[in-house]
Design a protein around this motif. Structure first.
Motif, PDB file in Angstrom:
ATOM      1  N   ALA A  15       0.831  -1.207   0.000  1.00 58.73           N
ATOM      2  CA  ALA A  15       0.000   0.000   0.000  1.00 58.73           C
ATOM      3  C   ALA A  15       0.869   1.262   0.000  1.00 58.73           C
ATOM      4  N   LEU A  16       2.146   1.122   0.345  1.00 62.33           N
ATOM      5  CA  LEU A  16       3.066   2.265   0.341  1.00 62.33           C
ATOM      6  C   LEU A  16       3.582   2.593  -1.058  1.00 62.33           C
ATOM      7  N   VAL A  17       3.352   1.680  -2.025  1.00 67.06           N
ATOM      8  CA  VAL A  17       3.836   1.898  -3.393  1.00 67.06           C
ATOM      9  C   VAL A  17       2.958   2.933  -4.083  1.00 67.06           C
ATOM     10  N   VAL A  18       3.585   3.983  -4.592  1.00 67.03           N
ATOM     11  CA  VAL A  18       2.856   5.044  -5.280  1.00 67.03           C
ATOM     12  C   VAL A  18       3.056   4.958  -6.791  1.00 67.03           C
ATOM     13  N   GLY A  19       4.126   4.292  -7.222  1.00 63.80           N
ATOM     14  CA  GLY A  19       4.364   4.165  -8.651  1.00 63.80           C
ATOM     15  C   GLY A  19       5.584   3.340  -8.964  1.00 63.80           C
ATOM     16  N   ILE A  20       5.695   2.963 -10.240  1.00 60.63           N
ATOM     17  CA  ILE A  20       6.849   2.219 -10.731  1.00 60.63           C
ATOM     18  C   ILE A  20       7.341   2.907 -11.986  1.00 60.63           C
ATOM     19  N   GLU A  21       8.636   3.202 -12.009  1.00 60.09           N
ATOM     20  CA  GLU A  21       9.265   3.809 -13.177  1.00 60.09           C
ATOM     21  C   GLU A  21      10.438   2.933 -13.563  1.00 60.09           C
ATOM     22  N   GLY A  22      10.324   2.230 -14.671  1.00 63.79           N
ATOM     23  CA  GLY A  22      11.384   1.326 -15.095  1.00 63.79           C
ATOM     24  C   GLY A  22      11.577   0.221 -14.083  1.00 63.79           C
ATOM     25  N   GLU A  23      12.778   0.153 -13.504  1.00 65.35           N
ATOM     26  CA  GLU A  23      13.111  -0.865 -12.506  1.00 65.35           C
ATOM     27  C   GLU A  23      13.084  -0.309 -11.081  1.00 65.35           C
ATOM     28  N   THR A  24      12.416   0.827 -10.906  1.00 65.57           N
ATOM     29  CA  THR A  24      12.379   1.489  -9.601  1.00 65.57           C
ATOM     30  C   THR A  24      10.955   1.583  -9.069  1.00 65.57           C
ATOM     31  N   ILE A  25      10.771   1.129  -7.837  1.00 63.90           N
ATOM     32  CA  ILE A  25       9.492   1.229  -7.138  1.00 63.90           C
ATOM     33  C   ILE A  25       9.571   2.448  -6.238  1.00 63.90           C
ATOM     34  N   LYS A  26       8.635   3.382  -6.422  1.00 63.89           N
ATOM     35  CA  LYS A  26       8.601   4.594  -5.602  1.00 63.89           C
ATOM     36  C   LYS A  26       7.553   4.449  -4.513  1.00 63.89           C
ATOM     37  N   LEU A  27       7.935   4.881  -3.317  1.00 68.51           N
ATOM     38  CA  LEU A  27       7.039   4.806  -2.164  1.00 68.51           C
ATOM     39  C   LEU A  27       6.386   6.151  -1.872  1.00 68.51           C
ATOM     40  N   LEU A  28       5.295   6.087  -1.151  1.00 69.34           N
ATOM     41  CA  LEU A  28       4.519   7.249  -0.742  1.00 69.34           C
ATOM     42  C   LEU A  28       5.212   8.047   0.366  1.00 69.34           C
ATOM     43  N   VAL A  29       6.105   7.389   1.081  1.00 69.80           N
ATOM     44  CA  VAL A  29       6.767   7.996   2.248  1.00 69.80           C
ATOM     45  C   VAL A  29       8.273   8.104   2.018  1.00 69.80           C
ATOM     46  N   PRO A  30       8.955   9.012   2.720  1.00 66.17           N
ATOM     47  CA  PRO A  30      10.414   9.102   2.614  1.00 66.17           C
ATOM     48  C   PRO A  30      11.083   7.808   3.097  1.00 66.17           C
ATOM     49  N   ALA A  31      12.318   7.596   2.683  1.00 70.00           N
ATOM     50  CA  ALA A  31      13.048   6.370   3.021  1.00 70.00           C
ATOM     51  C   ALA A  31      13.128   6.130   4.526  1.00 70.00           C
ATOM     52  N   ALA A  32      13.405   7.171   5.296  1.00 68.52           N
ATOM     53  CA  ALA A  32      13.527   7.006   6.755  1.00 68.52           C
ATOM     54  C   ALA A  32      12.219   6.491   7.354  1.00 68.52           C
ATOM     55  N   GLU A  33      11.095   7.006   6.885  1.00 68.06           N
ATOM     56  CA  GLU A  33       9.801   6.540   7.396  1.00 68.06           C
ATOM     57  C   GLU A  33       9.525   5.109   6.948  1.00 68.06           C
ATOM     58  N   ALA A  34       9.905   4.779   5.721  1.00 69.22           N
ATOM     59  CA  ALA A  34       9.724   3.408   5.227  1.00 69.22           C
ATOM     60  C   ALA A  34      10.491   2.435   6.115  1.00 69.22           C
ATOM     61  N   ARG A  35      11.713   2.792   6.495  1.00 66.41           N
ATOM     62  CA  ARG A  35      12.516   1.921   7.367  1.00 66.41           C
ATOM     63  C   ARG A  35      11.881   1.801   8.754  1.00 66.41           C
ATOM     64  N   GLU A  36      11.228   2.845   9.224  1.00 70.06           N
ATOM     65  CA  GLU A  36      10.524   2.771  10.510  1.00 70.06           C
ATOM     66  C   GLU A  36       9.320   1.835  10.417  1.00 70.06           C
ATOM     67  N   ARG A  37       8.712   1.766   9.240  1.00 74.47           N
ATOM     68  CA  ARG A  37       7.498   0.962   9.049  1.00 74.47           C
ATOM     69  C   ARG A  37       7.764  -0.492   8.685  1.00 74.47           C
ATOM     70  N   TRP A  38       8.989  -0.813   8.236  1.00 77.48           N
ATOM     71  CA  TRP A  38       9.191  -2.189   7.797  1.00 77.48           C
ATOM     72  C   TRP A  38       9.189  -3.133   8.973  1.00 77.48           C
ATOM     73  N   SER A  39       8.868  -4.383   8.685  1.00 79.84           N
ATOM     74  CA  SER A  39       8.880  -5.419   9.700  1.00 79.84           C
ATOM     75  C   SER A  39       9.887  -6.479   9.288  1.00 79.84           C
ATOM     76  N   ASP A  40      10.285  -7.316  10.232  1.00 85.00           N
ATOM     77  CA  ASP A  40      11.233  -8.381   9.955  1.00 85.00           C
ATOM     78  C   ASP A  40      10.533  -9.714   9.728  1.00 85.00           C
ATOM     79  N   GLU A  41       9.221  -9.721   9.834  1.00 88.41           N
ATOM     80  CA  GLU A  41       8.428 -10.940   9.657  1.00 88.41           C
ATOM     81  C   GLU A  41       7.337 -10.702   8.637  1.00 88.41           C
ATOM     82  N   SER A  42       6.950 -11.750   7.928  1.00 87.63           N
ATOM     83  CA  SER A  42       5.890 -11.616   6.940  1.00 87.63           C
ATOM     84  C   SER A  42       4.518 -11.951   7.504  1.00 87.63           C
ATOM     85  N   ASP A  43       4.444 -12.364   8.776  1.00 94.38           N
ATOM     86  CA  ASP A  43       3.132 -12.697   9.344  1.00 94.38           C
ATOM     87  C   ASP A  43       2.659 -11.704  10.352  1.00 94.38           C
TER      88      ASP A  43
END
Length: 79
Positions: A51-79
């Motif tokens: 849901a954080l993906v806002v677009g794809i340009e070529g081989e790059t996935i762009k997120l809705l949030v800055p990188a620092a916020e994305a790292r705060e939101r990531w999890s280490d588990e898929s469940d």
């Protein structure tokens, strides 16, 4: 999401600020699984909600949030 079918292993993920977040390892349901061997990962797999993906340009996935916020939101588990 309309971008799901375009997401492939090896694509670069960047924040809204253009800063590198990671590299796609796989799509795990509604989560982007990022490679653990990417320098930004710290040696662990991380997961981001597609849901954080806002677009794809070529081989790059762009997120809705800055990188620092994305790292705060990531999890280490898929469940």
């Amino acid at each position: 999401m309309m971008f799901v079918e375009q997401i492939r292993e090896g694509m670069t993920v960047v924040g809204s600020d253009g800063e590198h977040v990671g590299t796609v390892d796989a799509l795990a349901g509604q989560l982007l699984k990022l490679k653990k061997d990417d320098p930004a990962s710290g040696g662990e797999h991380h997961f981001l909600d597609i849901a954080l993906v806002v677009g794809i340009e070529g081989e790059t996935i762009k997120l809705l949030v800055p990188a620092a916020e994305a790292r705060e939101r990531w999890s280490d588990e898929s469940d």
